[in-house]
Design a protein around this motif. Structure first.
Motif, PDB file in Angstrom:
ATOM      1  N   TRP A   1       1.151   1.712   5.858  1.00 41.02           N
ATOM      2  CA  TRP A   1       1.675   0.828   4.819  1.00 41.02           C
ATOM      3  C   TRP A   1       0.642   0.598   3.721  1.00 41.02           C
ATOM      4  CZ3 TRP A   1       5.397  -3.692   5.874  1.00 41.02           C
ATOM      5  CH2 TRP A   1       6.378  -3.309   6.796  1.00 41.02           C
ATOM      6  N   THR A   2       1.096   0.643   2.484  1.00 37.18           N
ATOM      7  CA  THR A   2       0.327   0.124   1.350  1.00 37.18           C
ATOM      8  C   THR A   2       1.212  -0.895   0.659  1.00 37.18           C
ATOM      9  OG1 THR A   2       1.088   1.920  -0.085  1.00 37.18           O
ATOM     10  CG2 THR A   2      -1.026   2.222   1.037  1.00 37.18           C
ATOM     11  N   THR A   3       0.651  -2.023   0.273  1.00 31.34           N
ATOM     12  CA  THR A   3       1.480  -3.105  -0.245  1.00 31.34           C
ATOM     13  C   THR A   3       0.909  -3.694  -1.521  1.00 31.34           C
ATOM     14  OG1 THR A   3       0.349  -4.852   0.988  1.00 31.34           O
ATOM     15  CG2 THR A   3       2.142  -3.700   2.112  1.00 31.34           C
ATOM     16  N   ASP A   4       1.810  -4.170  -2.345  1.00 33.44           N
ATOM     17  CA  ASP A   4       1.453  -4.959  -3.532  1.00 33.44           C
ATOM     18  C   ASP A   4       2.339  -6.193  -3.508  1.00 33.44           C
ATOM     19  OD1 ASP A   4       0.627  -5.963  -5.931  1.00 33.44           O
ATOM     20  OD2 ASP A   4       1.662  -4.467  -7.169  1.00 33.44           O
ATOM     21  N   LEU A   5       1.724  -7.347  -3.250  1.00 33.41           N
ATOM     22  CA  LEU A   5       2.472  -8.582  -3.063  1.00 33.41           C
ATOM     23  C   LEU A   5       2.133  -9.576  -4.166  1.00 33.41           C
ATOM     24  CD1 LEU A   5       1.938  -9.059   0.788  1.00 33.41           C
ATOM     25  CD2 LEU A   5       3.729  -7.736  -0.373  1.00 33.41           C
ATOM     26  N   PRO A   6       3.072  -9.902  -5.026  1.00 26.63           N
ATOM     27  CA  PRO A   6       2.811 -10.907  -6.062  1.00 26.63           C
ATOM     28  C   PRO A   6       2.611 -12.298  -5.463  1.00 26.63           C
ATOM     29  CG  PRO A   6       4.800  -9.619  -6.528  1.00 26.63           C
ATOM     30  CD  PRO A   6       4.417  -9.335  -5.116  1.00 26.63           C
ATOM     31  N   GLU A   7       2.123 -13.205  -6.273  1.00 24.61           N
ATOM     32  CA  GLU A   7       1.982 -14.590  -5.847  1.00 24.61           C
ATOM     33  C   GLU A   7       3.362 -15.164  -5.537  1.00 24.61           C
ATOM     34  OE1 GLU A   7       0.148 -18.855  -7.471  1.00 24.61           O
ATOM     35  OE2 GLU A   7      -0.075 -17.006  -8.644  1.00 24.61           O
TER      36      GLU A   7
ATOM     37  N   ASP B   1       6.119 -12.136 -10.869  1.00 19.90           N
ATOM     38  CA  ASP B   1       5.680 -11.495 -12.112  1.00 19.90           C
ATOM     39  C   ASP B   1       5.709  -9.970 -12.041  1.00 19.90           C
ATOM     40  OD1 ASP B   1       3.599 -11.083 -10.355  1.00 19.90           O
ATOM     41  OD2 ASP B   1       2.040 -11.971 -11.627  1.00 19.90           O
ATOM     42  N   ARG B   2       5.966  -9.430 -10.852  1.00 18.63           N
ATOM     43  CA  ARG B   2       6.088  -7.978 -10.680  1.00 18.63           C
ATOM     44  C   ARG B   2       6.818  -7.725  -9.365  1.00 18.63           C
ATOM     45  NH1 ARG B   2       0.957  -9.451  -9.161  1.00 18.63           N
ATOM     46  NH2 ARG B   2       0.183  -8.614  -7.171  1.00 18.63           N
ATOM     47  N   PRO B   3       7.273  -6.501  -9.142  1.00 17.98           N
ATOM     48  CA  PRO B   3       7.994  -6.209  -7.905  1.00 17.98           C
ATOM     49  C   PRO B   3       7.101  -6.294  -6.671  1.00 17.98           C
ATOM     50  CG  PRO B   3       8.453  -4.549  -9.582  1.00 17.98           C
ATOM     51  CD  PRO B   3       7.301  -5.373 -10.084  1.00 17.98           C
ATOM     52  N   VAL B   4       7.717  -6.610  -5.536  1.00 17.19           N
ATOM     53  CA  VAL B   4       7.072  -6.457  -4.231  1.00 17.19           C
ATOM     54  C   VAL B   4       7.189  -4.982  -3.860  1.00 17.19           C
ATOM     55  CG1 VAL B   4       7.124  -7.099  -1.795  1.00 17.19           C
ATOM     56  CG2 VAL B   4       7.752  -8.780  -3.563  1.00 17.19           C
ATOM     57  N   THR B   5       6.066  -4.316  -3.638  1.00 16.15           N
ATOM     58  CA  THR B   5       6.078  -2.880  -3.366  1.00 16.15           C
ATOM     59  C   THR B   5       5.505  -2.599  -1.996  1.00 16.15           C
ATOM     60  OG1 THR B   5       5.814  -2.380  -5.724  1.00 16.15           O
ATOM     61  CG2 THR B   5       5.345  -0.607  -4.170  1.00 16.15           C
ATOM     62  N   LEU B   6       6.293  -1.920  -1.160  1.00 13.38           N
ATOM     63  CA  LEU B   6       5.851  -1.497   0.162  1.00 13.38           C
ATOM     64  C   LEU B   6       5.925   0.028   0.209  1.00 13.38           C
ATOM     65  CD1 LEU B   6       7.829  -4.018   2.414  1.00 13.38           C
ATOM     66  CD2 LEU B   6       5.567  -4.308   1.395  1.00 13.38           C
ATOM     67  N   GLY B   7       4.766   0.671   0.282  1.00 13.00           N
ATOM     68  CA  GLY B   7       4.714   2.117   0.437  1.00 13.00           C
ATOM     69  C   GLY B   7       4.615   2.473   1.906  1.00 13.00           C
ATOM     70  N   LEU B   8       5.583   3.229   2.417  1.00 13.41           N
ATOM     71  CA  LEU B   8       5.648   3.580   3.835  1.00 13.41           C
ATOM     72  C   LEU B   8       5.487   5.094   3.948  1.00 13.41           C
ATOM     73  CD1 LEU B   8       8.738   1.379   4.804  1.00 13.41           C
ATOM     74  CD2 LEU B   8       6.330   0.728   4.740  1.00 13.41           C
ATOM     75  N   ALA B   9       4.335   5.529   4.453  1.00 11.96           N
ATOM     76  CA  ALA B   9       4.004   6.953   4.468  1.00 11.96           C
ATOM     77  C   ALA B   9       3.868   7.471   5.887  1.00 11.96           C
ATOM     78  CB  ALA B   9       2.706   7.204   3.700  1.00 11.96           C
ATOM     79  N   GLY B  10       4.440   8.642   6.135  1.00 16.47           N
ATOM     80  CA  GLY B  10       4.310   9.296   7.424  1.00 16.47           C
ATOM     81  C   GLY B  10       3.226  10.350   7.396  1.00 16.47           C
ATOM     82  N   ALA B  11       2.572  10.542   8.543  1.00 14.60           N
ATOM     83  CA  ALA B  11       1.487  11.518   8.647  1.00 14.60           C
ATOM     84  C   ALA B  11       1.830  12.658   9.595  1.00 14.60           C
ATOM     85  CB  ALA B  11       0.207  10.814   9.111  1.00 14.60           C
ATOM     86  N   GLY B  12       3.114  12.832   9.896  1.00 12.04           N
ATOM     87  CA  GLY B  12       3.519  13.906  10.801  1.00 12.04           C
ATOM     88  C   GLY B  12       3.490  13.452  12.245  1.00 12.04           C
ATOM     89  N   GLY B  13       3.610  14.397  13.149  1.00 11.53           N
ATOM     90  CA  GLY B  13       3.653  14.076  14.577  1.00 11.53           C
ATOM     91  C   GLY B  13       5.059  14.170  15.111  1.00 11.53           C
TER      92      GLY B  13
ATOM     93  N   ALA C   1      13.651 -11.843  -7.271  1.00 13.74           N
ATOM     94  CA  ALA C   1      12.670 -10.895  -6.744  1.00 13.74           C
ATOM     95  C   ALA C   1      13.222  -9.487  -6.737  1.00 13.74           C
ATOM     96  CB  ALA C   1      12.265 -11.289  -5.313  1.00 13.74           C
ATOM     97  N   THR C   2      12.307  -8.536  -6.907  1.00 14.55           N
ATOM     98  CA  THR C   2      12.599  -7.110  -6.737  1.00 14.55           C
ATOM     99  C   THR C   2      11.696  -6.578  -5.636  1.00 14.55           C
ATOM    100  OG1 THR C   2      13.273  -6.772  -9.035  1.00 14.55           O
ATOM    101  CG2 THR C   2      12.564  -4.829  -7.814  1.00 14.55           C
ATOM    102  N   ILE C   3      12.269  -5.888  -4.666  1.00 15.60           N
ATOM    103  CA  ILE C   3      11.517  -5.314  -3.544  1.00 15.60           C
ATOM    104  C   ILE C   3      11.716  -3.813  -3.558  1.00 15.60           C
ATOM    105  CG2 ILE C   3      11.258  -5.210  -1.037  1.00 15.60           C
ATOM    106  CD1 ILE C   3      12.859  -8.265  -2.560  1.00 15.60           C
ATOM    107  N   VAL C   4      10.609  -3.069  -3.514  1.00 16.68           N
ATOM    108  CA  VAL C   4      10.649  -1.609  -3.530  1.00 16.68           C
ATOM    109  C   VAL C   4      10.123  -1.084  -2.208  1.00 16.68           C
ATOM    110  CG1 VAL C   4       9.821   0.496  -4.658  1.00 16.68           C
ATOM    111  CG2 VAL C   4      10.323  -1.539  -6.036  1.00 16.68           C
ATOM    112  N   LEU C   5      10.909  -0.247  -1.536  1.00 18.21           N
ATOM    113  CA  LEU C   5      10.498   0.466  -0.328  1.00 18.21           C
ATOM    114  C   LEU C   5      10.360   1.935  -0.701  1.00 18.21           C
ATOM    115  CD1 LEU C   5      12.966  -1.117   2.269  1.00 18.21           C
ATOM    116  CD2 LEU C   5      10.745  -1.986   1.506  1.00 18.21           C
TER     117      LEU C   5
END
Length: 438
Positions: free
Chosen positions: A109-115, A162-174, A192-196
């Motif tokens: 997971w990589t995240t960007d969470l606004p106040e 003030d900006r979207p909630v962004t959750l980056g969900l990345a797979g590494a194989g397996g 709110a805007t939430i991005v997956l």
């Protein structure tokens, strides 16, 4: 549930959940899921209520009105591919998910969470999870069971991010299946805007539940930009509060197989839901989107618009749109539209809109579906103004998708996705061999 790997402005911790009842006004149900038994005044199983009108599936077996829900995977049995809900799905490719083997594998997971936003987690026995809409098939039930809890995104009441909630969900194989559950709670009057954003390589089965407080405005963007070979199955549920607005934008471009089920339920009158989708299937890709909009309370609206394109041998898309208007849902206004553009031979698109109306006291209801090749008039118009045939076809496809992608409302993400689509169009074979109408 083991915490996902992530980098974030807020740490992922385990805290007591906020009960769904806190999101909605007193007297409004926390969630209104598709029932396991017929609703009041709908008649017995297989019988329509007096004055009812139905388009679509057979009755009683397979009717959207009788869709089973359960948290027990065994309640659904093991799909064979002959069931109505699985008959379009290539079972060999999805079998790894349906086997349901436990796994500790996870996405990064990589995240960007606004106040005004916090990211926490809850355990499997938390009351929050017990109040969510129930799974609608075996895969979703396995996901709820195997996830061992859920990650929870909370947006405070009256928050204006003030900006979207962004959750980056990345797979590494397996080879192990990744099981995941996410709950998004948005307080009353918040916006709110939430991005997956799904990327990388994984065998992933995920559940997403969005609980929208009264008068809140929520946009959920789910991007499936997986690497070749990825398999993704998921159930998305939205519970829309009184006078709340929900917009979902689903963009499916990557992966070997993607099968998403999106459900909308209304917890109070005055709710509005818009479901937009874009998908582009290339050679051998299977992309399947199933929607269920359940109008069970008065004066709510829904609008569905999904557009897809296909190119290459064995490219396959499936779109199933189910809308039910129950007897109590007077004042409902709903419309659903699916359009598919077949760019090459060897590709196949299936589109099945279903509409079931159990009251005559509605504002309006309708559905439409169209699948075909390029619009000859548009091509002729562009070519008559000096644009070559190949460029003209790309412009037509770009315009076909752009009116849906613009609903994301995030310029950088829109540009990235349109760039991916442009790159796909660069692989179109033999355009110069196709005649342009004179």
């Amino acid at each position: 549930m083991s915490a996902p790997d992530h980098t974030s402005t807020t740490d992922l911790t385990t805290q007591p959940s906020t009960l769904a009842s806190e999101l909605f006004a007193p007297g409004v149900g926390a969630q209104a899921g598709p029932p396991t038994t017929p609703a009041a005044d709908t008649g017995s199983a297989g019988e329509a209520a007096p004055g009812a009108h139905s388009h679509g599936g057979p009755t009683p077996t397979g009717s959207p009105a009788e869709r089973l829900t359960s948290t027990d995977p065994d309640a659904f049995g093991v799909p064979t591919g002959r069931e109505e809900t699985w008959r379009f799905t290539p079972m060999k490719r999805v079998r790894a998910l349906l086997d349901g083997a436990p796994s500790d594998a996870h996405l990064t997971w990589t995240t960007d969470l606004p106040e005004g936003v916090e990211l926490t987690s809850v355990e499997a026995d938390d009351p929050l999870l017990k109040g969510l809409p129930e799974p609608v098939d075996r895969l979703a039930a396995l996901t709820r069971q195997r996830s061992g809890g859920a990650a929870v995104v909370r947006v405070a009441q009256e928050a204006q991010l003030d900006r979207p909630v962004t959750l980056g969900l990345a797979g590494a194989g397996g080879d192990d299946v990744v099981w995941g559950q996410l709950v998004v709670e948005v307080g009353a009057f918040a916006k709110a805007t939430i991005v997956l954003d799904h990327t990388g390589l994984a065998k992933y089965s995920g559940g997403v539940s969005v609980l929208i407080g009264d008068s809140a405005q929520v946009t959920l963007v789910s991007v499936q930009d997986w690497a070749p070979g990825a398999v993704h199955g998921g159930q998305y549920d939205a519970v829309v509060g009184r006078d709340a607005t929900f917009r979902q934008v689903v963009v499916t471009l990557g992966g070997d197989l993607v099968r998403l089920v999106s459900n909308v339920q209304y917890a109070g009158p005055g709710g509005s839901a818009e479901l937009f989708g874009v998908y582009f299937a290339d050679e051998t890709q299977h992309q399947e989107h199933r929607l269920w909009v359940d109008h069970a309370v008065p004066n709510c609206t829904s609008n569905v618009l999904y557009k897809g394109a296909l190119q290459g041998e064995q490219a396959r898309t499936v779109w199933i749109g189910d809308v039910r208007i129950r007897p109590a849902a007077t004042g409902t206004e709903t419309y659903e539209l699916n359009r598919n553009l077949v760019l090459t031979d060897g590709a196949r698109a299936d589109s099945v809109p279903n509409l079931e109306i159990e009251t005559g006291e509605i504002v309006g209801a309708g559905h439409a579906s169209a699948t075909g090749r390029f619009d000859d008039e548009q091509l002729f118009y562009l070519c008559s103004r000096g644009i070559d045939a190949e460029t003209a076809r790309r412009l037509v496809v770009r315009g076909f998708f752009a009116d849906v992608v613009q609903h994301i409302g995030i310029d950088s993400l829109q540009d990235r996705l349109m760039g991916t689509i442009e790159a796909r169009l660069g692989a179109l074979p033999g355009l110069e061999e196709q005649e342009v109408p004179a």
